[in-house]
Scaffold this active site. Structure first.
Site, PDB file in Angstrom:
ATOM      1  N   ASP A 147       0.866  -1.184   0.000  1.00  0.00           N
ATOM      2  CA  ASP A 147       0.000   0.000   0.000  1.00  0.00           C
ATOM      3  C   ASP A 147       0.908   1.241   0.000  1.00  0.00           C
ATOM      4  O   ASP A 147       2.132   1.127  -0.172  1.00  0.00           O
ATOM      5  CB  ASP A 147      -0.991  -0.026   1.176  1.00  0.00           C
ATOM      6  CG  ASP A 147      -0.340   0.246   2.529  1.00  0.00           C
ATOM      7  OD1 ASP A 147       0.910   0.308   2.604  1.00  0.00           O
ATOM      8  OD2 ASP A 147      -1.081   0.404   3.525  1.00  0.00           O
ATOM      9  N   CYS A 154       3.185  -3.078   4.081  1.00  0.00           N
ATOM     10  CA  CYS A 154       2.331  -1.934   4.431  1.00  0.00           C
ATOM     11  C   CYS A 154       3.035  -1.217   5.589  1.00  0.00           C
ATOM     12  O   CYS A 154       4.226  -1.442   5.794  1.00  0.00           O
ATOM     13  CB  CYS A 154       0.895  -2.356   4.755  1.00  0.00           C
ATOM     14  SG  CYS A 154       0.680  -3.359   6.234  1.00  0.00           S
ATOM     15  N   THR A 181       2.782  -1.508   8.847  1.00  0.00           N
ATOM     16  CA  THR A 181       3.192  -2.434   9.907  1.00  0.00           C
ATOM     17  C   THR A 181       3.436  -3.854   9.410  1.00  0.00           C
ATOM     18  O   THR A 181       3.970  -4.676  10.158  1.00  0.00           O
ATOM     19  CB  THR A 181       2.081  -2.529  10.971  1.00  0.00           C
ATOM     20  OG1 THR A 181       0.874  -2.961  10.300  1.00  0.00           O
ATOM     21  CG2 THR A 181       1.833  -1.189  11.650  1.00  0.00           C
ATOM     22  N   HIS A 225       9.828 -23.891   8.794  1.00  0.00           N
ATOM     23  CA  HIS A 225       8.820 -24.569   9.620  1.00  0.00           C
ATOM     24  C   HIS A 225       7.401 -24.347   9.126  1.00  0.00           C
ATOM     25  O   HIS A 225       6.566 -25.243   9.226  1.00  0.00           O
ATOM     26  CB  HIS A 225       8.908 -24.088  11.076  1.00  0.00           C
ATOM     27  CG  HIS A 225      10.091 -24.633  11.809  1.00  0.00           C
ATOM     28  ND1 HIS A 225      10.202 -24.594  13.175  1.00  0.00           N
ATOM     29  CD2 HIS A 225      11.230 -25.233  11.354  1.00  0.00           C
ATOM     30  CE1 HIS A 225      11.358 -25.152  13.552  1.00  0.00           C
ATOM     31  NE2 HIS A 225      11.999 -25.530  12.458  1.00  0.00           N
ATOM     32  N   HIS A 284       6.896 -30.826  10.008  1.00  0.00           N
ATOM     33  CA  HIS A 284       6.333 -29.514   9.685  1.00  0.00           C
ATOM     34  C   HIS A 284       5.246 -29.657   8.613  1.00  0.00           C
ATOM     35  O   HIS A 284       4.250 -28.947   8.640  1.00  0.00           O
ATOM     36  CB  HIS A 284       7.434 -28.572   9.209  1.00  0.00           C
ATOM     37  CG  HIS A 284       8.556 -28.460  10.184  1.00  0.00           C
ATOM     38  ND1 HIS A 284       8.368 -27.995  11.475  1.00  0.00           N
ATOM     39  CD2 HIS A 284       9.864 -28.800  10.096  1.00  0.00           C
ATOM     40  CE1 HIS A 284       9.518 -28.032  12.125  1.00  0.00           C
ATOM     41  NE2 HIS A 284      10.445 -28.525  11.314  1.00  0.00           N
TER      42      HIS A 284
HETATM   43  C1  RB5 Z   1      -1.961   2.823   6.446  1.00  0.00           C
HETATM   44  O1  RB5 Z   1      -1.880   4.044   7.096  1.00  0.00           O
HETATM   45  C2  RB5 Z   1      -1.686   1.706   7.420  1.00  0.00           C
HETATM   46  O2  RB5 Z   1      -2.791   1.480   8.202  1.00  0.00           O
HETATM   47  C3  RB5 Z   1      -1.288   0.459   6.670  1.00  0.00           C
HETATM   48  O3  RB5 Z   1      -0.138   0.708   5.913  1.00  0.00           O
HETATM   49  C4  RB5 Z   1      -0.968  -0.761   7.514  1.00  0.00           C
HETATM   50  O4  RB5 Z   1      -0.013  -0.471   8.494  1.00  0.00           O
HETATM   51  C5  RB5 Z   1      -2.114  -1.504   8.031  1.00  0.00           C
HETATM   52  O5  RB5 Z   1      -1.981  -2.536   8.669  1.00  0.00           O
END
Ligand code: RB5
Length: 145
Positions: free
Chosen positions: A8, A65, A67, A98, A133
């Site tokens: 994203d 993304c 996180t 695994h 596994h």
């Molecule tokens: C976008 O701001 C953020 O929410 C997205 O990149 C991600 O971290 C969502 O899990």
């Protein structure tokens, strides 16, 4: 090996860095977007890469993304996908050995560029251990049906 990439807006920049790194290391790339830092919805790109793996358009996927969480949750909704969020090389190696993870998920706001590339290399250089596994992965696949 063909690697499917997706991100994203939060992961766009790191995706481009990973793409360059992979091309320099002779991997083939399929880029499923996004193509800019303009705000988009991460599930779309998680689904794109997940479906690309299931359709065998690529061997493994990497999604990014902010996180790594949202896009991995989305990718994991595609039947047959095992997307693993990793924050270090050990997790990445274990995810392959695994868990037979077929997608690596990274958080661009969690790991820096150097660590991200170390995680990518660990993931791509490891392979599934099979045996006990495989039995565990089969339990997940059976449940999925
Ligand atoms: C976008 O701001 C953020 O929410 C997205 O990149 C991600 O971290 C969502 O899990």
């Amino acid at each position: 090996m063909i690697i499917a990439l997706g991100a994203d807006h939060g992961g766009f920049e790191l995706k481009e860095i990973i793409k360059k790194h992979l091309l320099e290391n002779n991997y083939e790339i399929k880029d499923y977007g996004t193509d800019s830092a303009q705000s988009v919805d991460y599930p779309v790109y998680g689904f794109y890469v997940g479906e690309a793996i299931i359709k065998q358009e690529a061997d493994l996927g990497i999604v990014v993304c902010g996180t790594g969480l949202g896009i991995s949750i989305a990718a994991n909704k595609v039947r047959g996908i095992r997307a693993a969020v990793c924050t270090n090389g050990y997790m990445a190696r274990m995810a392959r050995e695994h868990n037979n993870a077929n997608i690596l998920a990274l958080g661009a706001r969690v790991v820096g560029e150097g660590l991200a590339l170390e995680i990518v290399d660990a993931f791509l250089q490891a392979s599934f251990g099979g045996e006990r596994h495989a039995r565990r992965i089969n339990l997940i696949s059976e449940y999925e049906k």
